[in-house]
Design a protein around this motif. Structure first.
Motif, PDB file in Angstrom:
ATOM      1  N   UNK A  54      -1.519  -0.070   5.617  1.00 27.57           N
ATOM      2  CA  UNK A  54      -0.789   0.234   4.380  1.00 27.57           C
ATOM      3  C   UNK A  54       0.374   1.172   4.658  1.00 27.57           C
ATOM      4  N   UNK A  55       0.087   2.268   5.363  1.00 22.02           N
ATOM      5  CA  UNK A  55       1.139   3.254   5.644  1.00 22.02           C
ATOM      6  C   UNK A  55       2.236   2.661   6.527  1.00 22.02           C
ATOM      7  N   UNK A  56       1.844   1.923   7.558  1.00 19.54           N
ATOM      8  CA  UNK A  56       2.840   1.343   8.469  1.00 19.54           C
ATOM      9  C   UNK A  56       3.708   0.314   7.762  1.00 19.54           C
ATOM     10  N   UNK A  68       3.899  -6.803   1.530  1.00 23.64           N
ATOM     11  CA  UNK A  68       2.874  -5.760   1.713  1.00 23.64           C
ATOM     12  C   UNK A  68       1.455  -6.317   1.581  1.00 23.64           C
ATOM     13  N   UNK A  69       1.215  -7.089   0.515  1.00 26.71           N
ATOM     14  CA  UNK A  69      -0.165  -7.515   0.220  1.00 26.71           C
ATOM     15  C   UNK A  69      -0.784  -8.366   1.324  1.00 26.71           C
ATOM     16  N   UNK A  70      -0.103  -9.385   1.858  1.00 27.96           N
ATOM     17  CA  UNK A  70      -0.741 -10.181   2.911  1.00 27.96           C
ATOM     18  C   UNK A  70      -1.096  -9.361   4.150  1.00 27.96           C
ATOM     19  N   UNK A  71      -0.236  -8.414   4.515  1.00 33.90           N
ATOM     20  CA  UNK A  71      -0.538  -7.587   5.688  1.00 33.90           C
ATOM     21  C   UNK A  71      -1.804  -6.760   5.460  1.00 33.90           C
ATOM     22  N   UNK A  72      -1.888  -6.143   4.297  1.00 35.05           N
ATOM     23  CA  UNK A  72      -3.030  -5.271   4.010  1.00 35.05           C
ATOM     24  C   UNK A  72      -4.303  -6.097   3.868  1.00 35.05           C
ATOM     25  N   UNK A  73      -4.206  -7.255   3.216  1.00 33.74           N
ATOM     26  CA  UNK A  73      -5.377  -8.109   3.032  1.00 33.74           C
ATOM     27  C   UNK A  73      -5.924  -8.587   4.371  1.00 33.74           C
ATOM     28  N   UNK A  74      -5.049  -8.892   5.303  1.00 32.97           N
ATOM     29  CA  UNK A  74      -5.478  -9.413   6.603  1.00 32.97           C
ATOM     30  C   UNK A  74      -6.022  -8.328   7.529  1.00 32.97           C
ATOM     31  N   UNK A  75      -5.760  -7.062   7.208  1.00 35.23           N
ATOM     32  CA  UNK A  75      -6.197  -5.978   8.089  1.00 35.23           C
ATOM     33  C   UNK A  75      -7.708  -5.789   8.007  1.00 35.23           C
ATOM     34  N   UNK A  76      -8.370  -5.476   9.122  1.00 34.17           N
ATOM     35  CA  UNK A  76      -9.805  -5.156   9.086  1.00 34.17           C
ATOM     36  C   UNK A  76     -10.052  -3.943   8.193  1.00 34.17           C
ATOM     37  N   UNK A  77     -11.253  -3.830   7.663  1.00 33.75           N
ATOM     38  CA  UNK A  77     -11.565  -2.757   6.720  1.00 33.75           C
ATOM     39  C   UNK A  77     -11.237  -1.384   7.282  1.00 33.75           C
TER      40      UNK A  77
END
Length: 454
Positions: A214-216, A198-207
Motif C-alpha cells: 500500500x505504502x509503496x 492501487x487496488x489490484x496491486x494491494x489485492x494481489x499482495x500476500x496478507x
C-alpha cells in the motif's frame, strides 16, 4: 544509428517485438508481417538486420537495451485511424451527448485540427492483431472521427502517433499522468484512475505484505503524477469509500473535495443522510470541524455498546418494550438494583446553565472531575444517579452524554435518520443490560434523561 532516422516500418517492428516480449506471445516473421500489413520477405530480412546491429535478440525474441533506447527516442509514425482503438482504462470520462460541455469542447478541438492539422502526436501501445491502443490523446483521435463524419477528414485518415510497448499497468500510469498534467480533471476521475492502479496491486499482495505494498504503491503514484502522497491518498479514498450519490455530487461540483474527503470517513449507511445535510448547508454540517465532530461522536456511540453484555435475563426479556415501538419512543428499565443491595439514590437534575468544573471542557461531560465528584460530568440535558449506576454503565452513559452534547446524536422522538440509525443500536444494547434497574433512559422532545430506577 540516430533514432530519428528510424523508418516508420522499423519503428513499428521494434514496437511489435516489445509487445510480444511483454505479452509472452512470440510470433514468427510471417505472422508478424501479416499483423502489421507488411511484406513477409522484407520483414524477415529486417529482423535479421536488427539482430546483426544488436537491436534485438532472436532466441528469445526481445529488444536489447540499444533497441529499446532507439524505440523510446523514435520519431512519430503515421497510422491509419481505423487501426487505433481507445483504451478501457482512460481515466478521463467523456459524456459525448447532445448539448454536453465535452461534446462542445471536442467540436472546438476538431475545428482546430481542421485549420492547423495535428501538431502533436498521440501516444499508443501495440496490442494484438496489428492494432494500437491509445495511451494518451484520445480526444484528438475522437476529434478526427468527428471531422470524418463531417467530410472534413478521410474516413481512415492518417494519425501521427508515438508507438511504445507497455504493460497494461504502465499504460494506465502514463495515461493518468498525461491527463492530470493537461486539462483539469474532475477529482472523481483522478481518484478512480488512481484506485484502478492501487487496488489490484494491494489485492494481489500476500496478507503480510499488504501494508508495505500500500505504502509503496501510493509513493509510486505520487512520483509518477507529480502529486503529494497525501493528495494520492485522499483521491483514492474518494473513489473507494464514497457512495454513488456522493460521487455524483463531486462530479457535478455540488460537493467540494474537502468536504467530500470528510464525508468518506462515514460508514456507507450513514453517508446518504450526511450528504443531504451538507448539501442543504444544515446547521452543524457546514465546516470540516462540524463534520469531524459528528463523525467522532458517532464513533463513540458505536464503541459504547461493545462494553455491554449482550445477553439479558428472562425477566428483562419479558419486560422489554413492544418491538413495534420506535426505539426513540421507548423507556428502558427493569428489575431491582444490583449495586450491592443498596437502594437507588434519588434523582438529581443538573440545570442547563451548569458551568464547567475546573479542568473540564465546557459542554463535554466527564472530561475531568466535575459535577458529581466522581469524574462523571453531566450536561444540562441529563439526570444521573451516579451511586446506583455500575462502573460499566457509567462508562457507557458517559459516551452517550458526550455524543448528545457534541450535537451529533439526539436521542429523541424527532431525531434525524442518521441519529436514529446510530442511537437505535446503542439504546437496544443498554436495554439489554438494564436488568439491574440502575439505569432508566426516557426519551422525548429534544431531551434525553438518564436516571436511577424509581
Amino acid at each position: 544509428m540516430n533514432a530519428a532516422a528510424l523508418l516508420p516500418t522499423q519503428t513499428l517492428l521494434l514496437a511489435e517485438i516489445g509487445r510480444q516480449e511483454i505479452d509472452g506471445e512470440p510470433l514468427g516473421p510471417g505472422a508478424m508481417a501479416r499483423a502489421l500489413g507488411l511484406d513477409d520477405s522484407n520483414t524477415s530480412r529486417a529482423l535479421k538486420r536488427f539482430a546483426a546491429d544488436g537491436w534485438i535478440t532472436r532466441d528469445p525474441l526481445a529488444l536489447t537495451r540499444t533497441g529499446r533506447a532507439l524505440l523510446d527516442a523514435a520519431a512519430p509514425v503515421i497510422l491509419p485511424h481505423s487501426r487505433i482503438v481507445p483504451s478501457e482504462h482512460n481515466p478521463r470520462r467523456m459524456t459525448l451527448t447532445e448539448g454536453s460541455p465535452e461534446l462542445a469542447e471536442l467540436g472546438a478541438l476538431a475545428d482546430s485540427l481542421a485549420d492547423e492539422g495535428q501538431r502533436q502526436s498521440i501516444l499508443v501501445r501495440p496490442v494484438a492483431d496489428g492494432f494500437y491502443e491509445i495511451v494518451a490523446g484520445e480526444r484528438r483521435w475522437r476529434a478526427m472521427a468527428l471531422l470524418a463524419m463531417e467530410d472534413r477528414f478521410p474516413d481512415d485518415g492518417p494519425v501521427k502517433a508515438e508507438v511504445r510497448p507497455m504493460t497494461e499497468e504502465q499504460a494506465m500510469i502514463a495515461a493518468l499522468t498525461e491527463n492530470m498534467a493537461r486539462k483539469s480533471m474532475n477529482p472523481m476521475d483522478e481518484g478512480e484512475g488512481l484506485l484502478s492502479i492501487y487496488a489490484p496491486r494491494v489485492t494481489a499482495a500476500p496478507d503480510g505484505e499488504k501494508r508495505r505494498v500500500q505504502a509503496e504503491t501510493v509513493e509510486t503514484l505520487a512520483r509518477a503524477t507529480g502529486q503529494s502522497v497525501r493528495f494520492v491518498q485522499q483521491r483514492i479514498r474518494l473513489a473507494r469509500d464514497l457512495i454513488g450519490s456522493a460521487k455524483d455530487s463531486v462530479r457535478s461540483g455540488q460537493l467540494n473535495v474537502t468536504l467530500a474527503t470528510e464525508l468518506a470517513s462515514f460508514a456507507a449507511n450513514e453517508q446518504s443522510h450526511a450528504l443531504g445535510q451538507i448539501l442543504a448547508y444544515a446547521d452543524g454540517w457546514r465546516t470540516i470541524e462540524d463534520i469531524r465532530a459528528r463523525k467522532n461522536a458517532c464513533d463513540a456511540m458505536r464503541r459504547a455498546p461493545e462494553q455491554l453484555p449482550a445477553a439479558r435475563s428472562a425477566e428483562a426479556e419479558a419486560a422489554a418494550p413492544d418491538p413495534e415501538t420506535p426505539v426513540m419512543d421507548r423507556n428502558f428499565s427493569a428489575g431491582p438494583a444490583s449495586n450491592g443491595g443498596k437502594a437507588a439514590a434519588p434523582n438529581r437534575e443538573i440545570p442547563p446553565e451548569t458551568s464547567a468544573q475546573p479542568g473540564q471542557e465546557p459542554g463535554i461531560p466527564g472530561s475531568a472531575p466535575g459535577a458529581d465528584g466522581a469524574g462523571n460530568g453531566v450536561s444540562g440535558n441529563w439526570r444521573r444517579d451516579t451511586e446506583a449506576a455500575s462502573v460499566t454503565d457509567r462508562q457507557v452513559l458517559h459516551e452517550v452524554a458526550r455524543a448528545v452534547t457534541a450535537g451529533a446524536i439526539r436521542i429523541s422522538i424527532d431525531a434525524d435518520p442518521l441519529a436514529r440509525s446510530v442511537a437505535a443500536e446503542l439504546l437496544a444494547r443498554i436495554e439489554a443490560c438494564a436488568e439491574d434497574g440502575a439505569v432508566t433512559i426516557a426519551t422525548g422532545g429534544n431531551r434525553a434523561i438518564l436516571k436511577g430506577a424509581e
